[in-house]
Design an enzyme around this catalytic site. Sequence first.
Site, PDB file in Angstrom:
ATOM      1  N   ASP A  96      -1.494   4.950  -5.779  1.00 26.86           N
ATOM      2  CA  ASP A  96      -2.103   4.183  -4.612  1.00 26.86           C
ATOM      3  C   ASP A  96      -2.279   2.881  -4.889  1.00 26.86           C
ATOM      4  O   ASP A  96      -3.227   2.247  -5.428  1.00 26.86           O
ATOM      5  CB  ASP A  96      -3.516   4.789  -3.883  1.00 26.86           C
ATOM      6  CG  ASP A  96      -3.879   3.927  -2.705  1.00 26.86           C
ATOM      7  OD1 ASP A  96      -2.858   3.290  -2.165  1.00 26.86           O
ATOM      8  OD2 ASP A  96      -5.092   3.823  -2.648  1.00 26.86           O
ATOM      9  N   ASP A 119       0.773  -1.129   0.034  1.00 29.71           N
ATOM     10  CA  ASP A 119      -0.067  -0.064  -0.151  1.00 29.71           C
ATOM     11  C   ASP A 119       0.932   1.107   0.139  1.00 29.71           C
ATOM     12  O   ASP A 119       1.379   1.522   1.007  1.00 29.71           O
ATOM     13  CB  ASP A 119      -0.713  -0.068   1.338  1.00 29.71           C
ATOM     14  CG  ASP A 119      -1.865   1.102   1.294  1.00 29.71           C
ATOM     15  OD1 ASP A 119      -2.024   1.774   0.138  1.00 29.71           O
ATOM     16  OD2 ASP A 119      -2.425   1.501   2.339  1.00 29.71           O
TER      17      ASP A 119
END
Length: 463
Positions: free
Chosen positions: A276, A72
């Site tokens: 992201d 992440d």
Amino acid sequence: MAPACLLLPLLLLPFAPGPAQAATPARSPSASASSSSTSVVFQLQGDVYPTGHYYATMNIGDPARPYFLDIDTGSDLTWLQCDAPCQSCNKVPHPLYKPTKSKIVPCADSLCTTLLSSQIPNNKQCPSPHQCDYKIKYTDSSSSRGVLVTDSFGLTLRNSSRVSRSLTFGCGYDQQVGKNGAVQAATDGLLGLGRGSVSLVSQLKQQGITKNVLAHCLSTNGGGFLYFGDDIVSTSRATWVPMARSTSGNYYSPGSGTLYFDKHPLGVKPTEVVFDSGSTYTYFAAQPYQATVSAVGLKHTTFLLPGIRRRKQCINEMLMLQIQAGLSKSLTKVSDPSLPLCWKGQKVFKSVSDIKKEFKSLFLMFSKNTAMEIAPENYLIVTKNGNVCLGILDGSVAKLNFNIIGDITMQDQLVIYDNEKGKLGWIRGSCSRGTKYIISSFTWYLLIIQLLAHPLKSWIYHY
């Protein structure tokens, strides 16, 4: 952490900005990465559909045990579900991590102070002086609560040697699932790769193992590679944009991008973009999303005619051009539980390659006419029902006012986050094979692209 499910995608962006730079526990200020620093390589597993995320195997503890961590770049803190004891934990692939008292990070640690301040501005107090408590809430309403601990991470360097380093991460004893619902987690926790000092790559920089640079290569066929360090590919062979200061948090952002469809501007104002890897799909803010849906899914869409200069006194005299959006009459809109907007064909589709010729590329234009192409294979999926679906979702549902470039759009590209030089880069190529092949394929691809780069500017129109 709440896992992705088939109904809704994973979206891992914390509400609070990531921690600012600060010293980390038991590290000398001089422990910065030197010229002898190398790269760390991890093989990835997972995919966009149906798994919903990509994850790396981390060997943590002494003796080391394997854990699957969802990669992440939209958040900083790495955490594992752990038995401390566990108050609310999901069923995970491996036995819960169990810390010893000696591993707990005290409240007085400077990294704890930074982490607390990032959660609540000007908050520098701990409920207990003997431990550093945290709570992170993500945009899908899932959350992790726990304490900071320090333990050994076993790392394999690019030269095949192995090192073990003590790194700080979260021991999550209370996980609340988000809107995705309660299903068995495919991972044991989350690998925070954001810009803050608590992120794993920042800690490795502090210890002189690697430079503060990371890159990932996500394969459309599943799997891929994750790299820490700056000796992956030549920096001259990537498309680079400066990192911009995100107005929405401490995220990796190339700044605002102008959206094009089939080389025509969609007529929406430039919108901030965030990269992201914790988001399965790409999210556009309300206006860019509606413009994209209209361009891709309707029979006609409206564009300004190229070559007409914008003048306030003659706006009403500007001609409009109606162009076909490109969808074949053989495609019919259909309901599919996987995603909101889907189509079926005259026969069942087996892969995106069966249908991508019916769609056109999107482009995001950044500063200095730098373009990121979003080809059909970077915004479409084919579901288990044989339908093709749009993998760009409405960010306004999650109250987002910026665009998120998620895993689907970053597939088969080496995406580079260079915190040392403050820039983001990408190189298109296959991510399905080994490290040496991937780097080689990117090198040849860029040589070809550089020869063809000049015609790109011919369709960039200014009004």
